[in-house]
Design a protein around this motif. Structure first.
Motif, PDB file in Angstrom:
ATOM      1  N   LEU A   1      74.385  74.549  53.472  1.00 55.02           N
ATOM      2  CA  LEU A   1      72.914  75.437  52.891  1.00 55.02           C
ATOM      3  C   LEU A   1      74.124  76.155  51.853  1.00 55.02           C
ATOM      4  N   GLY A   2      75.441  75.845  51.413  1.00 50.54           N
ATOM      5  CA  GLY A   2      75.988  76.674  50.115  1.00 50.54           C
ATOM      6  C   GLY A   2      75.766  76.388  48.910  1.00 50.54           C
ATOM      7  N   TRP A   3      75.531  77.359  47.748  1.00 45.54           N
ATOM      8  CA  TRP A   3      75.628  76.601  46.530  1.00 45.54           C
ATOM      9  C   TRP A   3      75.130  78.201  45.495  1.00 45.54           C
ATOM     10  N   MET A   4      75.384  77.518  44.477  1.00 46.60           N
ATOM     11  CA  MET A   4      75.638  78.438  43.231  1.00 46.60           C
ATOM     12  C   MET A   4      74.068  78.864  42.572  1.00 46.60           C
ATOM     13  N   ASP A   5      73.109  79.456  42.778  1.00 45.80           N
ATOM     14  CA  ASP A   5      72.306  80.194  41.603  1.00 45.80           C
ATOM     15  C   ASP A   5      72.350  80.221  40.369  1.00 45.80           C
ATOM     16  N   SER A   6      71.414  79.370  40.183  1.00 45.25           N
ATOM     17  CA  SER A   6      71.340  79.560  38.345  1.00 45.25           C
ATOM     18  C   SER A   6      69.920  80.140  38.296  1.00 45.25           C
ATOM     19  N   ARG A   7      70.087  80.054  37.134  1.00 47.88           N
ATOM     20  CA  ARG A   7      68.775  80.295  36.448  1.00 47.88           C
ATOM     21  C   ARG A   7      67.075  79.546  35.543  1.00 47.88           C
ATOM     22  N   LEU A   8      67.900  78.621  35.892  1.00 46.66           N
ATOM     23  CA  LEU A   8      67.732  76.565  35.276  1.00 46.66           C
ATOM     24  C   LEU A   8      66.532  76.207  36.285  1.00 46.66           C
ATOM     25  N   PHE A   9      65.205  76.352  36.179  1.00 40.85           N
ATOM     26  CA  PHE A   9      64.642  75.497  37.496  1.00 40.85           C
ATOM     27  C   PHE A   9      63.458  74.588  36.766  1.00 40.85           C
ATOM     28  N   GLU A  10      63.679  73.553  37.487  1.00 43.02           N
ATOM     29  CA  GLU A  10      62.583  72.882  37.481  1.00 43.02           C
ATOM     30  C   GLU A  10      61.251  72.559  37.782  1.00 43.02           C
ATOM     31  N   ARG A  11      60.126  72.588  37.036  1.00 46.93           N
ATOM     32  CA  ARG A  11      58.626  72.095  37.440  1.00 46.93           C
ATOM     33  C   ARG A  11      58.082  70.914  37.046  1.00 46.93           C
ATOM     34  N   TYR A  12      57.462  70.303  38.158  1.00 44.73           N
ATOM     35  CA  TYR A  12      56.587  69.246  38.352  1.00 44.73           C
ATOM     36  C   TYR A  12      54.460  69.213  38.231  1.00 44.73           C
ATOM     37  N   ASP A  13      54.583  68.931  37.448  1.00 46.97           N
ATOM     38  CA  ASP A  13      52.554  69.133  37.678  1.00 46.97           C
ATOM     39  C   ASP A  13      52.222  68.174  38.228  1.00 46.97           C
ATOM     40  N   LEU A  14      50.543  68.204  38.786  1.00 45.05           N
ATOM     41  CA  LEU A  14      50.568  66.573  39.075  1.00 45.05           C
ATOM     42  C   LEU A  14      49.078  67.279  38.524  1.00 45.05           C
ATOM     43  N   TYR A  15      48.373  65.806  37.223  1.00 45.20           N
ATOM     44  CA  TYR A  15      47.190  66.219  37.150  1.00 45.20           C
ATOM     45  C   TYR A  15      46.184  65.374  37.236  1.00 45.20           C
ATOM     46  N   ALA A  16      45.143  65.125  37.808  1.00 43.27           N
ATOM     47  CA  ALA A  16      44.172  64.104  38.252  1.00 43.27           C
ATOM     48  C   ALA A  16      42.921  63.576  36.890  1.00 43.27           C
ATOM     49  N   ILE A  17      42.890  62.891  36.075  1.00 45.69           N
ATOM     50  CA  ILE A  17      41.974  62.258  35.005  1.00 45.69           C
ATOM     51  C   ILE A  17      40.933  61.660  35.757  1.00 45.69           C
ATOM     52  N   THR A  18      39.924  62.848  35.826  1.00 42.55           N
ATOM     53  CA  THR A  18      38.900  62.139  36.820  1.00 42.55           C
ATOM     54  C   THR A  18      38.257  60.940  35.318  1.00 42.55           C
ATOM     55  N   ASN A  19      36.947  60.194  35.679  1.00 42.02           N
ATOM     56  CA  ASN A  19      36.249  59.244  35.070  1.00 42.02           C
ATOM     57  C   ASN A  19      35.436  60.085  33.927  1.00 42.02           C
ATOM     58  N   ASP A  20      35.561  61.355  34.506  1.00 46.49           N
ATOM     59  CA  ASP A  20      34.310  62.245  33.184  1.00 46.49           C
ATOM     60  C   ASP A  20      35.937  61.989  31.537  1.00 46.49           C
ATOM     61  N   ASN A  21      37.172  62.157  32.188  1.00 47.24           N
ATOM     62  CA  ASN A  21      38.063  62.058  31.345  1.00 47.24           C
ATOM     63  C   ASN A  21      38.365  63.851  31.619  1.00 47.24           C
ATOM     64  N   GLU A  22      38.090  64.032  32.771  1.00 50.03           N
ATOM     65  CA  GLU A  22      38.038  66.167  32.743  1.00 50.03           C
ATOM     66  C   GLU A  22      39.646  66.064  32.818  1.00 50.03           C
ATOM     67  N   ARG A  23      40.465  66.522  32.653  1.00 58.68           N
ATOM     68  CA  ARG A  23      41.849  66.961  33.618  1.00 58.68           C
ATOM     69  C   ARG A  23      42.069  68.198  33.888  1.00 58.68           C
ATOM     70  N   VAL A  24      42.312  67.760  35.569  1.00 59.83           N
ATOM     71  CA  VAL A  24      42.432  68.983  36.847  1.00 59.83           C
ATOM     72  C   VAL A  24      42.898  68.723  37.213  1.00 59.83           C
ATOM     73  N   GLN A  25      44.288  69.989  37.895  1.00 66.74           N
ATOM     74  CA  GLN A  25      45.604  70.176  38.549  1.00 66.74           C
ATOM     75  C   GLN A  25      45.559  69.751  39.792  1.00 66.74           C
ATOM     76  N   LEU A  26      46.257  68.438  40.455  1.00 64.44           N
ATOM     77  CA  LEU A  26      46.289  68.574  41.413  1.00 64.44           C
ATOM     78  C   LEU A  26      47.018  69.281  42.516  1.00 64.44           C
ATOM     79  N   GLU A  27      47.063  70.428  43.496  1.00 65.74           N
ATOM     80  CA  GLU A  27      47.914  70.982  44.291  1.00 65.74           C
ATOM     81  C   GLU A  27      48.615  70.049  45.451  1.00 65.74           C
ATOM     82  N   PRO A  28      49.719  70.717  45.605  1.00 63.05           N
ATOM     83  CA  PRO A  28      50.523  70.178  46.703  1.00 63.05           C
ATOM     84  C   PRO A  28      49.619  69.806  48.271  1.00 63.05           C
ATOM     85  N   ASP A  29      49.008  70.757  48.166  1.00 65.10           N
ATOM     86  CA  ASP A  29      47.795  70.209  49.312  1.00 65.10           C
ATOM     87  C   ASP A  29      47.302  68.833  49.549  1.00 65.10           C
TER      88      ASP A  29
END
Length: 416
Positions: A239-267
Motif C-alpha cells: 500500500l504505497g503510492w503517490m497521491d494526486s489531485r486528480l480523481f475519477e467518479r462514475y455514477d449510475l442512474y436508472a431510467i424508469t418506464n416513466d422516463n424518470e432519471r434517478v440515481q442508483l446508490e452502491p448499496d
C-alpha cells in the motif's frame, strides 16, 4: 442468490461451532474459502485488501492446529508466529512507501496524504465534511503532513522490535489503531477488521504476560526473522503510492418506464455493493479516452506523479492525461457488467429485493461505503427500470477550487 445464501449460513454455523470446538476451524476455513471463491468474477474481487490479513491468520492457525500435538510446538512460538503474520501486513506497506517515488525519500518529502482526503470526499467514501470543510481541512493539514508521515513509517516499520518488551508491543499496536482512525477521518476508509485485530493484540498484552520468554532480544529476533523471511509468502498488499489531485467518479442512474432519471446508490447492489463503491469502471471509456489514476487518485508511476504535482491549471492536467494516460478498454469486463446489470434487475423484480437485503445482513460490513452526491432522490426500488446509464466525471482539485474536466454518459445498458 441461493448459493450466496447457503455459503453464508455455512460460514455462520461453522463459525459458531468453532467457539465451542476449536478443532472445527479447518471445516470453517473450507466454508470461508468456498464462499470467498464466489466473489472472484470478472468485474472485481471485492475487499481483497481488507480480507487478506484475516485469511492469512486463518491459514496460519490451521497449520498450528495440525501441529498442535507435536511436543516441540512451544506456545510462545505460536504467539510470536500469529502476531508476526499480522505485522507482515504493515511491514510490506511500510517498505512500499520507499519504492513509491523516484528516490527512497520522495514519498516522505513530496507526497500529500491530504489528497487522499479530497479523493475520499469526491468518490463519496467520506461523509464527515462538506466541500467547504474539506477545502479548509486540506489547507490546515499542510504543515502537519510531514510529522504524520513519520508517524506512519514508525508504526509500520518499528514493529520488527515489537517483542522486545510488552510496553513497546502495546505502544506500536495502539499506534496502528491511531493510524487507521486517521485514515477513516481523512478518507472514510475504516478497515474495521484490521482495527479489531490491533485492539485484540492490545488487550492481550496490556498487562505483561506471566509466561517466561515471550519478550526479550531472542523473541524479537525470531519475530523479525519470521517477518523478513516470509513476508512475500503471504498476501500483504504493498500500500504505497503517490497521491494526486486528480480523481475519477462514475455514477449510475436508472431510467424508469416513466422516463424518470434517478440515481442508483452502491448499496442498491448489496451484497455486491463494494464493486460499485470503488467505481473502478475505467474499462467503459472509449478508444480515444485515457485515464491516469486509480482509487483515491493514486499514481504508481513516480515520474507521472511528479508531473501531476507541478500541474496548476486544468490545461496542465489535460495535457498530462493526453501524454501519459493509458486506454483501459476491456470488452470482457464490459460484457460482464452488462450481463450483471440485466440479471440483477430481473432477479430484483422477481424477489422484490428481499434476498439481497438478507444476504447483506448475513455479511460482514465492507470497509468503506460510497454515498451518492445526489442531484435527485435515489431509486426507491419500486418502479421498473428499463435502462441504466453510467456517468463519468474526472475531477481536478487545484488546492482551492474544484474543476470537473468532463461529464458525460459513457455507457448505457438496457435491462428490460
Amino acid at each position: 442468490g441461493r448459493a450466496h445464501l447457503l455459503d453464508r449460513l455455512a460460514v455462520v454455523a461453522t463459525g459458531a461451532l468453532c467457539l465451542r470446538y476449536p478443532a472445527a476451524i479447518p471445516v470453517f476455513t473450507f466454508c470461508v474459502m468456498s464462499s470467498y471463491g464466489q466473489w472472484r468474477f470478472t468485474l472485481g474481487d471485492p475487499e481483497i485488501t481488507n480480507r487478506k490479513i484475516v485469511l492469512d491468520l486463518l491459514f496460519t492457525l490451521n497449520a498450528i492446529l495440525l501441529l498442535r500435538r507435536w511436543k516441540w510446538l512451544n506456545p510462545n512460538l505460536v504467539v510470536i508466529t500469529l502476531v508476526s503474520v499480522n505485522l507482515i501486513h504493515y511491514w510490506i506497506p511500510g517498505l512500499a512507501k520507499f519504492d513509491a517515488g523516484n528516490t527512497a525519500v520522495e514519498w516522505l518529502v513530496e507526497d500529500r496524504p491530504s489528497n487522499m482526503m479530497v479523493a475520499g470526499y469526491f468518490v463519496g467514501w467520506n461523509q464527515l465534511w462538506d466541500e467547504a470543510g474539506m477545502v479548509q481541512l486540506y489547507q490546515w493539514l499542510a504543515p502537519l503532513e510531514f510529522p504524520l508521515k513519520i508517524f506512519v513509517l514508525v508504526v509500520e516499520l518499528a514493529l520488527l522490535a515489537s517483542f522486545l518488551n510488552h510496553r513497546l508491543m502495546v505502544a506500536l499496536t495502539l499506534g496502528r489503531v491511531l493510524l487507521h482512525t486517521g485514515i477513516w477521518i481523512l478518507s472514510g476508509d475504516t478497515f474495521w477488521n484490521w482495527i479489531l485485530l490491533q485492539l485484540a493484540i492490545t488487550v492481550a498484552f496490556w498487562r505483561k504476560p506471566k509466561v517466561e520468554g515471550l519478550f526479550g532480544p531472542l523473541p524479537a529476533a525470531l519475530s523479525a526473522i519470521f517477518v523478513l523471511w516470509t513476508s512475500h509468502s503471504y498476501q500483504a498488499s504493498p500500500l504505497g503510492w503517490m497521491d494526486s489531485r486528480l480523481f475519477e467518479r462514475y455514477d449510475l442512474y436508472a431510467i424508469t418506464n416513466d422516463n424518470e432519471r434517478v440515481q442508483l446508490e452502491p448499496d442498491f447492489f448489496e451484497p455486491y455493493s463494494f464493486i460499485f463503491c470503488q467505481t473502478k469502471f475505467h474499462f467503459l471509456l472509449g478508444e480515444d479516452d485515457k485515464t491516469l489514476t486509480r482509487t483515491y487518485g493514486a499514481i504508481h508511476d513516480p515520474r507521472i506523479a511528479k508531473r501531476m504535482r507541478a500541474a496548476k491549471t486544468v490545461d496542465d492536467v489535460r495535457a498530462i492525461i493526453a501524454e501519459e494516460g493509458t486506454v483501459e478498454v476491456d470488452e470482457k469486463k464490459v460484457r460482464a457488467l452488462r450481463r450483471f446489470l440485466k440479471r440483477w434487475f430481473t432477479n430484483h423484480r422477481e424477489k422484490s429485493g428481499g434476498l439481497s437485503h438478507f444476504l447483506d445482513w448475513l455479511s460482514p460490513p465492507p470497509h468503506a461505503y460510497a454515498f451518492a452526491r445526489r442531484d435527485k432522490e435515489p431509486y426507491d426500488r419500486r418502479e421498473y427500470v428499463k435502462k441504466v446509464e453510467i456517468v463519468y466525471r474526472p475531477i481536478f482539485f487545484d488546492g482551492e477550487n474544484v474543476h470537473v474536466l468532463d461529464e458525460r454518459v459513457v455507457h448505457s445498458v438496457s435491462v428490460k
